[in-house]
Design a protein around this motif. Structure first.
Motif, short mmCIF file in Angstrom:
data_model
loop_
_atom_site.label_atom_id
_atom_site.label_comp_id
_atom_site.label_asym_id
_atom_site.label_seq_id
_atom_site.Cartn_x
_atom_site.Cartn_y
_atom_site.Cartn_z
N SER A 193 20.39 17.12 28.81
CA SER A 193 19.87 17.59 27.52
C SER A 193 20.80 17.35 26.34
N ALA A 194 22.02 16.89 26.61
CA ALA A 194 23.02 16.68 25.55
C ALA A 194 23.25 17.95 24.74
N GLY A 195 23.20 19.10 25.42
CA GLY A 195 23.51 20.35 24.75
C GLY A 195 22.31 21.25 24.56
N SER B 109 19.78 22.48 11.89
CA SER B 109 18.74 21.74 12.62
C SER B 109 18.86 20.23 12.43
N TYR C 128 25.31 16.42 29.72
CA TYR C 128 25.07 15.36 28.74
C TYR C 128 23.84 14.54 29.11
N ILE D 218 21.66 18.56 12.67
CA ILE D 218 22.89 18.09 13.31
C ILE D 218 22.81 18.30 14.81
N TYR D 219 23.28 17.33 15.57
CA TYR D 219 23.36 17.51 17.02
C TYR D 219 24.35 18.63 17.34
N PRO D 220 24.00 19.52 18.27
CA PRO D 220 24.95 20.57 18.66
C PRO D 220 26.09 19.99 19.49
N GLU D 221 27.24 20.62 19.40
CA GLU D 221 28.37 20.21 20.22
C GLU D 221 28.02 20.43 21.69
N ILE D 222 28.23 19.43 22.51
CA ILE D 222 27.76 19.49 23.89
C ILE D 222 28.42 20.61 24.68
N SER E 5 20.18 23.83 21.58
CA SER E 5 19.93 23.91 20.15
C SER E 5 20.87 24.89 19.46
N HIS E 6 21.30 24.51 18.25
CA HIS E 6 22.20 25.35 17.46
C HIS E 6 21.67 26.77 17.30
#
Length: 393
Positions: free
Chosen positions: A259-261, A27, A256, A29-33, A263-264
């Motif tokens: 939503s830029a991806g 939570s 991108y 870390i940004y998820p990979e797009i 959620s993990h």
């Protein structure tokens, strides 16, 4: 019966995978797009095992629900050719998809497929496609709201014309495998979920987790793009995006910016569910067949009290029992029927808002009607029938 939301609990497989992922600290870390590799790989496997279609994990892209997948495609596909301008909807359909197109300032055309099944579909489709204005063509299968299912013949017609007129088909499989007349739930074994992917390379598929896995609250779906389309160049895209490649524009342009991806944790949950389905250790059909069983009972209540099923066949085969069915009552249009049913505590939505030309009809959803209310529903429909006798019955 107006709300098309799942009425079943989420399988514990997904919940446990999400909780385990959160405990590892994802939570923060940004998820990979482009999406988690594990989810992309399982989606590619899923498409092979249940549609019998080969697609690279590269083209399997997580989105914040299938609705977001749809608007991403409109943002790119409807800008891929400056000589074209619009989407063709095979109706009836999900009203919000037209709202998305309008919100983007794009045009659309639509027609009710009711009178154009089978071979009749070809000339009807071609009457729109030959204008040269159509960029994309969208339908759902099974269909929301009518629950009709396009046949292999109809899918082949759509695919052939999509290739001939260079149109991108958006196949909405929100109710994947829920034509319960056949069992599509065994990995790698026929029959397979019917799909446009067998008839053209010009396709994207919207896979929802909301109904098949009762995962609606986590807002995650998968956008599946054919390998050919993912890597195809469209010079017109450079006006809006940094690349002329379709797939790059979808991911690093539309996704991108929106939503830029995803959620993990939701990705880990869906990956676990797909893996279990792919491995054969879980079978979604055992859960969701409850909708078909309830639909058969509820439809009988309505028909026994004078109602008709509006969309009642797939050409010459009785329509499947499933998440939705459509009803009408002699002597009333849809708005009047809806108003009268509300007096008896029975809700639905009018087919008017779905692009249907059957303005006498309503869509009923079975998911949120518990079996312990069936006696109440039957009694209320009986009272309705007694209060509204059918003339010339």
């Amino acid at each position: 019966m107006e709300m098309g939301v799942p009425g079943l609990p989420t399988p514990s497989i997904g919940l446990e995978a999400e909780m385990a992922a959160l405990k590892t600290g994802v939570s923060a870390i940004y998820p990979e797009i482009t999406g988690l590799p594990v989810l992309k790989n399982e989606t590619s496997r899923f498409v092979k095992l249940f549609l019998n279609v080969d697609v690279s994990p590269q083209g399997c892209i997580p989105t914040v629900g299938s609705m977001m997948g749809g608007i991403m495609v409109f943002l790119v596909a409807n800008r891929s050719d400056q000589t074209k301008e619009s989407t063709l909807f095979i109706d009836p359909g999900f009203p919000v998809q037209k709202q998305q197109v309008k919100m983007l300032g794009q045009n659309y055309y639509s027609f009710d497929v009711y009178n154009y099944r089978g071979k009749k579909l070809r000339p009807k489709l071609e009457s729109y496609l030959q204008t040269g204005k159509i960029s994309t063509l969208l339908y759902s299968n099974p269909n929301n709201p009518a629950w009709i299912c396009l046949t292999e013949e109809e899918l082949s017609i759509i695919g052939e014309l999509a290739t001939e007129y260079d149109v991108i088909v958006i196949e909405d499989l929100a109710y994947f495998g829920m034509d319960f007349r056949k069992d599509y739930s065994w990995p790698g074994e026929p029959p397979y979920q019917p799909t446009i992917a067998h008839y053209t390379d010009n396709y994207v598929i919207l896979l929802s987790s909301s109904k098949i896995f009762s995962y609606a609250g986590q807002r995650i779906g998968m956008l599946v793009i054919s390998d050919s389309l993912f890597n195809r160049s469209y010079p017109s895209l450079l006006k809006y995006y940094s690349s002329d490649k379709f797939g790059h524009s979808v991911v690093f342009g539309a996704l991108y910016a929106l939503s830029a991806g995803v959620s993990h944790s939701a990705q880990y949950g869906l990956a676990a569910l797909m893996k279990a389905q792919n491995d054969g250790t879980y079978n979604y059909r055992e859960e969701v067949k409850e909708y078909a069983e309830k639909a058969a009972i509820m439809k009988n209540f309505f028909v026994s009290n004078g109602f008709n099923i509006v969309y009642d066949t797939d050409i010459d085969v009785p329509i499947a029992d499933g998440f939705y069915f459509t009803i009408s009552y002699p002597g009333m249009d849809g708005k009047e029927l809806l108003r009268e049913l509300i007096r008896y505590g029975i809700s639905a939505i009018s087919l008017d808002i779905t692009g249907s030309e059957r303005n006498e009809g309503l869509r009923a959803c079975v998911s949120m009607v518990p079996r312990d209310l069936f006696n109440d529903l039957s009694a209320r429909l009986k009272m309705f029938g007694e209060a509204h006798p059918i003339k010339n019955k």
